[in-house]
Design an enzyme around this catalytic site. Structure first.
Site, PDB file in Angstrom:
ATOM      1  N   LYS A  75       0.852  -1.192   0.000  1.00 41.40           N
ATOM      2  CA  LYS A  75       0.000   0.000   0.000  1.00 41.40           C
ATOM      3  C   LYS A  75       0.884   1.237   0.000  1.00 41.40           C
ATOM      4  O   LYS A  75       1.919   1.284   0.706  1.00 41.40           O
ATOM      5  CB  LYS A  75      -0.879  -0.024   1.253  1.00 41.40           C
ATOM      6  CG  LYS A  75      -1.945   1.076   1.321  1.00 41.40           C
ATOM      7  CD  LYS A  75      -2.830   0.849   2.546  1.00 41.40           C
ATOM      8  CE  LYS A  75      -3.992   1.839   2.566  1.00 41.40           C
ATOM      9  NZ  LYS A  75      -4.881   1.611   3.725  1.00 41.40           N
ATOM     10  N   SER A  93      -9.575   1.330   2.624  1.00 41.25           N
ATOM     11  CA  SER A  93      -8.716   2.170   1.805  1.00 41.25           C
ATOM     12  C   SER A  93      -7.554   1.430   1.153  1.00 41.25           C
ATOM     13  O   SER A  93      -6.851   2.038   0.338  1.00 41.25           O
ATOM     14  CB  SER A  93      -8.169   3.333   2.639  1.00 41.25           C
ATOM     15  OG  SER A  93      -7.373   2.845   3.683  1.00 41.25           O
ATOM     16  N   SER A  95      -9.881  -0.876   6.758  1.00 39.96           N
ATOM     17  CA  SER A  95      -9.261  -0.709   5.448  1.00 39.96           C
ATOM     18  C   SER A  95      -8.437  -1.868   4.915  1.00 39.96           C
ATOM     19  O   SER A  95      -7.994  -1.795   3.763  1.00 39.96           O
ATOM     20  CB  SER A  95      -8.396   0.554   5.440  1.00 39.96           C
ATOM     21  OG  SER A  95      -9.228   1.690   5.528  1.00 39.96           O
TER      22      SER A  95
END
Lengths: 467, 46
Positions: free
Chosen positions: A77, A152, A176
């Site tokens: 990420k 996310s 997330s």
């Protein structure tokens, strides 16, 4: 390429029936061919990945073996800071997160032989449950483009589901890791608070942030957790508690485990297909010998409120400079949630922290006196379309965002380990999922039960119809 | 989309009221850092 798992790949590399260089090239080719429409990557480091692959292949050939991640292509990420690569955190600023401190979790994975393919797309500043990003593109659900990937850690979920990376790291402040894992039909583990170092990863909320693996299988999540878990002197919140071998206990029997099924909150207003999928999963666990125990849990809505009072001011403090100097660069919904933190009084924030500890103590004492784990849905419905997610006025959008993450957020506040596992496909071909939640630092039981479920079902072998 | 900032900020007063109400029951000994102790059973172990 899309069928490899970490476990199967390292076995093949060790047996010299697979080459880290060829596998990495296959990943990069697949990304080039297909990610234009999925948008899971922000930065692809082809040169760095192939350089690492060649070095690791030479090591393997000469008999040096780093362990069960040797030669495995992974991606991270884009809030995990890695030297030499930009870290945008999903913002308009290419190098939003700079500094010397590299993400400890990434460093550990690389030391264990993981190959860094690149940095993955995410909701701006990790603030949003759907995966939309006006700066880097909305991440498309590989199962059905036009539908949200979940966020996310949107790119992490999509990249693993699409077979671009064999594993990924995500972060989870309100869901997330689990939301994109559930939306994209992959495994996502939010560990216990303090189990995995958060050093070198952009913070959204110091008190509620977690890093964790996103993988094809539960075994792969356990393999990654073995590597990334453990005390980090650079992260004061990381626990000194011993890290067990999470893989070694995966195949232990689950007969007799008491599985709590909440009768309040978690199944309220659930999409019928999602409820059907989760309840079918519970029946599978019962068939494996676990005992389902219906129970009422302390009202999760209170913890959700406390999480807001804690996370918002922390986020506003962390990103104060961006809010002050370049607020116009932030997407409106993200900016609104950040600015909310400027209005929470300090004493309310501190009281929320105190109340959080009290509620967590009460929850653990009450609930885990009667059960060993809880099982609940992760998302209230299969991944909606972006058109639906973004429709309507401000009130509609905010309400929809809250609804999509209402089932994950309580466990961030409680600090408990939570594993999202796919449990089916809807009629529209979108993943269904459930989560297993355990006692603090009992990832071993959570993973063991998840593995038992996975071995009895086909969902982890299904692939999105990308080609 | 309209003013999403206003919409989000509108939730704050109710949130503060909820917290202040619940906080009336807190003991003096309940500190913010207690959360780590709750998870770790009161002691770190190597």
């Amino acid at each position: 390429m899309s069928d490899w798992t970490i476990a199967s790949l390292t076995e093949a590399i060790r047996a010299r029936t697979a080459s880290p260089v060829e596998i990495t090239k296959a990943c990069l080719d697949r990304i080039e061919k297909l990610d234009g429409r999925i948008r899971s990557f922000i930065t692809v480091d082809a040169e760095g990945a192939l350089r690492a692959a060649r070095a690791l292949e030479a090591e393997a050939t000469s008999g040096k073996w780093r362990g069960p991640l040797h030669g495995v292509p992974l991606a991270y990420k884009d809030l995990c800071h890695i030297r030499g690569l930009p870290t945008s955190c999903g913002t308009k600023t290419t190098e939003y997160f700079t500094g010397e401190q590299e993400c400890t979790a990434v460093t550990r994975l690389a030391r264990a032989g993981g190959i860094t393919l690149g940095k993955l797309n995410m909701t701006e500043l990790a603030l949003g449950p759907f995966g939309d990003n006006a700066h880097h593109g909305d991440v498309q659900n590989p199962w059905r483009p036009g539908h949200v990937s979940g966020g996310s850690s949107s790119g992490s979920g999509a990249a693993v589901a699409a077979g671009f990376a064999v594993g990924a790291l995500g972060s989870d402040t309100g869901g997330s890791i689990r939301l994109p894992a559930a939306s994209c039909g992959v495994i996502g583990l939010k560990p216990t608070y303090g189990r995995v170092s958060r050093a070198g990863a952009m913070a959204l909320s110091w008190s509620l942030d977690y890093l964790g693996p996103m993988t094809r299988t539960v075994r792969d999540a356990a393999l990654m957790l073995n590597v990334i878990a453990g005390r980090d002197p650079v992260d004061a919140t990381s626990s000194r508690r011993r890290v067990p071998d999470y893989v070694a206990t995966l195949d232990q029997p689950v007969a007799g485990l008491r599985v709590g099924v909440p009768e309040n909150y978690y199944f309220d207003g659930l999409d019928p297909e999602m409820e059907s999928g989760v309840r079918a999963a519970i029946r599978v666990l019962e068939e494996r010998g676990a005992k389902a125990v219906p129970l009422s849990v302390p009202d999760p809505q209170v913890m959700v409120g406390l999480c807001n009072a804690i996370a918002r001011p922390e986020s506003a403090a962390i990103h104060a400079r961006l809010l002050k100097e370049r607020p116009h660069e932030i997407q409106p919904a993200v900016r609104a949630r950040l600015e909310m933190g400027l209005h929470v009084p300090a004493h309310a924030y501190l009281q929320a922290l105190r109340l959080r500890a009290r509620l967590a103590r009460q929850f653990i004492a009450e609930v885990f006196a009667n059960v060993d784990v809880l099982v609940a849905p992760v998302i209230p419905e299969p991944a909606p379309s972006y058109e639906t997610a973004k429709a309507g006025n401000a009130e509609d959008v905010v309400r929809r965002m809250g609804r999509y993450s209402r089932l994950t957020r309580p466990f961030n506040g409680l600090g408990l380990p939570a594993l999202s596992i796919p449990c089916g496909l809807s009629k529209a071909g979108l993943p269904l999922a459930f989560q297993i939640v355990g006692r603090p630092f009992d990832e071993a039981t959570v993973l063991r039960l998840g593995h038992a479920y996975e071995q009895a079902t086909p969902w982890h072998t299904r692939r999105p119809p990308l080609e | 989309m309209g003013d999403i900032t206003q919409q989000v900020a509108a939730d704050v007063p109710a949130l503060v009221t909820l917290i202040e109400g619940a906080a009336q029951e807190l003991d003096l000994a309940e500190e913010p850092a207690n959360f780590a102790l709750v998870l770790q059973g009161g002691a770190d172990d190597e």
